[in-house]
Scaffold this motif. Structure first.
Motif, PDB file in Angstrom:
ATOM      1  N   ALA A 136       0.834  -1.199   0.000  1.00  0.00           N
ATOM      2  CA  ALA A 136       0.000   0.000   0.000  1.00  0.00           C
ATOM      3  C   ALA A 136       0.870   1.252   0.000  1.00  0.00           C
ATOM      4  N   THR A 137       1.318   1.645  -1.181  1.00  0.00           N
ATOM      5  CA  THR A 137       2.144   2.840  -1.298  1.00  0.00           C
ATOM      6  C   THR A 137       1.627   3.702  -2.439  1.00  0.00           C
ATOM      7  N   GLU A 138       2.181   4.873  -2.540  1.00  0.00           N
ATOM      8  CA  GLU A 138       1.849   5.766  -3.642  1.00  0.00           C
ATOM      9  C   GLU A 138       2.830   5.601  -4.803  1.00  0.00           C
ATOM     10  N   THR A 139       3.698   4.585  -4.734  1.00  0.00           N
ATOM     11  CA  THR A 139       4.688   4.350  -5.769  1.00  0.00           C
ATOM     12  C   THR A 139       3.993   4.139  -7.111  1.00  0.00           C
ATOM     13  N   PRO A 140       4.441   4.833  -8.151  1.00  0.00           N
ATOM     14  CA  PRO A 140       3.761   4.704  -9.446  1.00  0.00           C
ATOM     15  C   PRO A 140       3.902   3.316 -10.068  1.00  0.00           C
ATOM     16  N   ASP A 141       5.021   2.620  -9.825  1.00  0.00           N
ATOM     17  CA  ASP A 141       5.218   1.314 -10.443  1.00  0.00           C
ATOM     18  C   ASP A 141       5.189   0.211  -9.393  1.00  0.00           C
ATOM     19  N   LEU A 142       4.083   0.082  -8.717  1.00  0.00           N
ATOM     20  CA  LEU A 142       3.914  -0.911  -7.669  1.00  0.00           C
ATOM     21  C   LEU A 142       3.963  -2.328  -8.220  1.00  0.00           C
ATOM     22  N   SER A 143       3.438  -2.550  -9.406  1.00  0.00           N
ATOM     23  CA  SER A 143       3.396  -3.900  -9.962  1.00  0.00           C
ATOM     24  C   SER A 143       4.797  -4.453 -10.195  1.00  0.00           C
ATOM     25  N   ALA A 144       5.744  -3.629 -10.592  1.00  0.00           N
ATOM     26  CA  ALA A 144       7.115  -4.106 -10.799  1.00  0.00           C
ATOM     27  C   ALA A 144       7.736  -4.549  -9.482  1.00  0.00           C
ATOM     28  N   GLU A 145       7.476  -3.815  -8.417  1.00  0.00           N
ATOM     29  CA  GLU A 145       7.995  -4.178  -7.100  1.00  0.00           C
ATOM     30  C   GLU A 145       7.363  -5.484  -6.616  1.00  0.00           C
ATOM     31  N   LEU A 146       6.084  -5.662  -6.849  1.00  0.00           N
ATOM     32  CA  LEU A 146       5.408  -6.890  -6.454  1.00  0.00           C
ATOM     33  C   LEU A 146       5.937  -8.075  -7.254  1.00  0.00           C
ATOM     34  N   ARG A 147       6.120  -7.897  -8.555  1.00  0.00           N
ATOM     35  CA  ARG A 147       6.670  -8.978  -9.383  1.00  0.00           C
ATOM     36  C   ARG A 147       8.053  -9.380  -8.896  1.00  0.00           C
ATOM     37  N   ARG A 148       8.870  -8.397  -8.507  1.00  0.00           N
ATOM     38  CA  ARG A 148      10.209  -8.684  -8.005  1.00  0.00           C
ATOM     39  C   ARG A 148      10.131  -9.505  -6.719  1.00  0.00           C
ATOM     40  N   GLY A 149       9.236  -9.120  -5.828  1.00  0.00           N
ATOM     41  CA  GLY A 149       9.084  -9.847  -4.574  1.00  0.00           C
ATOM     42  C   GLY A 149       8.584 -11.264  -4.794  1.00  0.00           C
ATOM     43  N   LEU A 150       7.622 -11.433  -5.692  1.00  0.00           N
ATOM     44  CA  LEU A 150       7.087 -12.768  -5.966  1.00  0.00           C
ATOM     45  C   LEU A 150       8.121 -13.657  -6.645  1.00  0.00           C
ATOM     46  N   ALA A 151       8.922 -13.103  -7.529  1.00  0.00           N
ATOM     47  CA  ALA A 151       9.985 -13.880  -8.172  1.00  0.00           C
ATOM     48  C   ALA A 151      10.981 -14.365  -7.123  1.00  0.00           C
ATOM     49  N   TYR A 152      11.276 -13.530  -6.159  1.00  0.00           N
ATOM     50  CA  TYR A 152      12.182 -13.902  -5.075  1.00  0.00           C
ATOM     51  C   TYR A 152      11.621 -15.093  -4.294  1.00  0.00           C
ATOM     52  N   VAL A 153      10.324 -15.056  -3.983  1.00  0.00           N
ATOM     53  CA  VAL A 153       9.685 -16.147  -3.243  1.00  0.00           C
ATOM     54  C   VAL A 153       9.730 -17.431  -4.061  1.00  0.00           C
ATOM     55  N   ARG A 154       9.387 -17.361  -5.322  1.00  0.00           N
ATOM     56  CA  ARG A 154       9.369 -18.556  -6.172  1.00  0.00           C
ATOM     57  C   ARG A 154      10.758 -19.168  -6.288  1.00  0.00           C
ATOM     58  N   ASP A 155      11.781 -18.339  -6.460  1.00  0.00           N
ATOM     59  CA  ASP A 155      13.145 -18.846  -6.563  1.00  0.00           C
ATOM     60  C   ASP A 155      13.564 -19.553  -5.280  1.00  0.00           C
ATOM     61  N   ASN A 156      13.233 -18.970  -4.129  1.00  0.00           N
ATOM     62  CA  ASN A 156      13.585 -19.604  -2.851  1.00  0.00           C
ATOM     63  C   ASN A 156      12.867 -20.923  -2.661  1.00  0.00           C
ATOM     64  N   ARG A 157      11.623 -21.015  -3.075  1.00  0.00           N
ATOM     65  CA  ARG A 157      10.880 -22.272  -2.944  1.00  0.00           C
ATOM     66  C   ARG A 157      11.498 -23.351  -3.819  1.00  0.00           C
ATOM     67  N   ARG A 158      11.900 -22.984  -5.038  1.00  0.00           N
ATOM     68  CA  ARG A 158      12.547 -23.951  -5.935  1.00  0.00           C
ATOM     69  C   ARG A 158      13.859 -24.454  -5.332  1.00  0.00           C
ATOM     70  N   ARG A 159      14.636 -23.530  -4.761  1.00  0.00           N
ATOM     71  CA  ARG A 159      15.907 -23.917  -4.146  1.00  0.00           C
ATOM     72  C   ARG A 159      15.689 -24.867  -2.971  1.00  0.00           C
ATOM     73  N   ARG A 160      14.668 -24.597  -2.149  1.00  0.00           N
ATOM     74  CA  ARG A 160      14.389 -25.456  -1.006  1.00  0.00           C
ATOM     75  C   ARG A 160      13.954 -26.851  -1.447  1.00  0.00           C
ATOM     76  N   LYS A 161      13.206 -26.943  -2.542  1.00  0.00           N
ATOM     77  CA  LYS A 161      12.764 -28.244  -3.033  1.00  0.00           C
ATOM     78  C   LYS A 161      13.929 -29.072  -3.551  1.00  0.00           C
ATOM     79  N   LYS A 162      14.932 -28.416  -4.116  1.00  0.00           N
ATOM     80  CA  LYS A 162      16.090 -29.124  -4.667  1.00  0.00           C
ATOM     81  C   LYS A 162      16.981 -29.700  -3.575  1.00  0.00           C
ATOM     82  N   THR A 163      16.990 -29.074  -2.405  1.00  0.00           N
ATOM     83  CA  THR A 163      17.880 -29.541  -1.336  1.00  0.00           C
ATOM     84  C   THR A 163      17.250 -30.593  -0.487  1.00  0.00           C
TER      85      THR A 163
END
Length: 94
Positions: free
Chosen positions: A67-94
């Motif tokens: 919840a911010t006034e940032t004009p490009d909120l979707s890019a920040e959300l995509r970055r955060g979600l990509a981070y989560v997905r990458d970490n989940r993939r790494r955890r599954k491999k180990t």
């Protein structure tokens, strides 16, 4: 059964929750099944923006503020979600 009072500032309904997250309603519903904090009041659902921000921060292990006034909120959300997905993939491999 007594009905709970709606919280001030609560996001009511999947559509409002999804808009807040910048995701489709189906994604918001899937995240709720995976532990995103929402309250079910009969057939209705609501969520507190502060709790959603905290949950997103715990999932990504990085501070995330939706919840911010940032004009490009979707890019920040995509970055955060990509981070989560990458970490989940790494955890599954180990």
């Amino acid at each position: 059964m007594a009905k709970t009072k709606a919280q001030a500032g609560a996001l009511k309904g999947w559509k409002k929750i999804a808009q807040f997250l910048g995701q489709p309603s189906s994604t918001a519903q899937r995240w709720a099944r995976e532990g995103m904090p929402v309250e079910h009041c009969g057939r209705l659902v609501q969520a507190c923006p502060e709790k959603l921000n905290l949950w997103l921060g715990r999932e990504t292990h990085e501070p995330v503020q939706i919840a911010t006034e940032t004009p490009d909120l979707s890019a920040e959300l995509r970055r955060g979600l990509a981070y989560v997905r990458d970490n989940r993939r790494r955890r599954k491999k180990t």
